[in-house]
Design an enzyme around this catalytic site. Sequence first.
Site, PDB file in Angstrom:
ATOM      1  N   LYS A  77      33.289  47.476  38.641  1.00  0.00           N
ATOM      2  CA  LYS A  77      34.014  46.592  38.891  1.00  0.00           C
ATOM      3  C   LYS A  77      33.965  45.523  37.571  1.00  0.00           C
ATOM      4  CE  LYS A  77      36.899  43.765  42.003  1.00  0.00           C
ATOM      5  NZ  LYS A  77      36.509  43.158  43.351  1.00  0.00           N
ATOM      6  N   SER A 152      40.708  44.181  45.971  1.00  0.00           N
ATOM      7  CA  SER A 152      40.919  43.987  44.318  1.00  0.00           C
ATOM      8  C   SER A 152      40.279  45.500  43.706  1.00  0.00           C
ATOM      9  CB  SER A 152      40.267  42.656  44.413  1.00  0.00           C
ATOM     10  OG  SER A 152      39.215  42.735  44.439  1.00  0.00           O
ATOM     11  N   SER A 176      38.020  44.280  49.834  1.00  0.00           N
ATOM     12  CA  SER A 176      37.961  44.464  48.162  1.00  0.00           C
ATOM     13  C   SER A 176      37.104  45.750  48.104  1.00  0.00           C
ATOM     14  CB  SER A 176      37.937  43.554  47.680  1.00  0.00           C
ATOM     15  OG  SER A 176      39.251  43.106  47.115  1.00  0.00           O
TER      16      SER A 176
HETATM   17  N1  GLN Z   1      42.876  41.060  49.309  1.00  0.00           N
HETATM   18  C1  GLN Z   1      41.686  39.935  50.009  1.00  0.00           C
HETATM   19  C2  GLN Z   1      42.320  38.379  48.875  1.00  0.00           C
HETATM   20  O1  GLN Z   1      43.424  38.970  48.326  1.00  0.00           O
HETATM   21  C3  GLN Z   1      40.281  40.092  49.781  1.00  0.00           C
HETATM   22  C4  GLN Z   1      40.096  40.492  47.692  1.00  0.00           C
HETATM   23  C5  GLN Z   1      37.957  40.636  48.074  1.00  0.00           C
HETATM   24  O2  GLN Z   1      37.694  40.824  48.868  1.00  0.00           O
HETATM   25  N2  GLN Z   1      37.794  40.180  46.731  1.00  0.00           N
HETATM   26  O3  GLN Z   1      41.602  37.326  49.241  1.00  0.00           O
END
Ligand code: GLN
Length: 478
Positions: A77, A152, A176
């Site tokens: 990532k 994400s 995420s």
């Molecule tokens: N969707 C969550 C957020 O926007 C989780 C994001 C993540 O785990 N990096 O914070």
Amino acid sequence: MTTFNSYSELRTALSSGKTTCREVVDFHLEQIEKKNQELNAFLEVYADEARKQAEEIDQKVKDGTAGKLAGLVVGIKDVLAYKDHPSSAGSQILKGYNSPFTATAVQRLIDEDAIIIGRQNCDEFAMGSSNENSSYGPAKNGINPNLVPGGSSGGSAVAVQMDMCRVSLGTDTGGSVRQPASFCGIYGIKPSYSRVSRYGLIAYGSSFDCIGVFSKNVYDMALTLETMAGKDPKDATSSSTEVPSYSNFGSNSEKKVVGVLKETLEMEGVDPEVVESTKSFISLLEKNGYQIKEIHTPYLHKALPVYYILTTAEASTNLSRFDGVRYGYRVEDPENLQDMYERSRTEGFGEEVKRRIMLGTFVLSASYYDAYFTKAQRVRRLIREDIKKKFEEVDFILNPTTPSPAFGIGEKKKNILDLYLTDIFTVQAPIGGFPAISIPYGNNKEGLPLGIHIMADAFKEKELLDFTKNIEDISGRS
Ligand code: GLN
């Protein structure tokens, strides 16, 4: 090249000369060539480097000196540092930034002869649930490119889903890894907080962030995680708790107690097909001798506000380092220092990141600190203790990974809260620092994959992976 179900099959084929690392890399590059333009999973592919490394490792295989991950092709990532390669966190503010060092998690894989094939698209600074917040355009779900892959770490999930690499490293702050794994029909694990070093991970919410793994089978996941995990002198928060061999799966004779979080199946807004599929998974467990226990929590609706108050607070602090001075983007011809700060940040960050920096700054401001930040810290403790207590009665806690399958690109853009709500089942684990996995299980009528979320007590990754392996075996996926 034939595809191999698990890395252990691939390794056998390498050892017997039936395939080579070079062939494996070429296979994945071919998939990238065919699919990446449409799906936007990789932001950059290190094709020549990967081929060259593969040839070097092939020689090591011949010499009998290859590491335990020889030929494991990994995508990372775009929030993980890899020396002399760009890391942009999906943001314009880090465009052109080349990392001067490598993240420990990545380095540990490289040290065992894994091959890094490229960096993967993600929501800007890992903030999002759909990969639509990337400043490099959305990644798209390989099942149907009109759908989001989740976020994400969306690009990382799609890359594994479509065989562009064997495993991906994603990061999970509130879901995420687990949510995109569910949307893409693959496995995704978030280990316990501090299990894997965060050195070289661009921070979002430092008391939540974890590096996790995407894979198509449990063995690959266990092998990758056990290689990355463990104390790292470069991250003072990393745990020195010993790392067992996760890939040496334990006997499954002792059947565990699985707690079903009842509220998650009864909550308004949860897709009936998600409920149905979760129930079918529960029957599968019962049929195979697991004991099922209904459990309840008064905190389900508290977890999301706690998560968003604390992570935005931490993000507002973490992202203050992007000021146009030290890294990345700086406006041209600023009028003065203040103007340089303001415009570099205004132009460099995207909308969602700015929203969160502002929210985080607000909850940390002197007049609201106690009302929001301190209170959220207290409720975080209550949620953690509530879950901890449940682990006195049950070994695992089960719920659907997400309230719905993958949704359409643009569908939840109108109401940002709708998007935040998709994390409702995944934020508990990072609030408490617990490990959790999303297991692909079933599809809805339109053929979209669904996921089952299993959480275990802190540092019980081994038990979690043994359990998941058993499920893989009995459901005939392995
Ligand atoms: N969707 C969550 C957020 O926007 C989780 C994001 C993540 O785990 N990096 O914070």
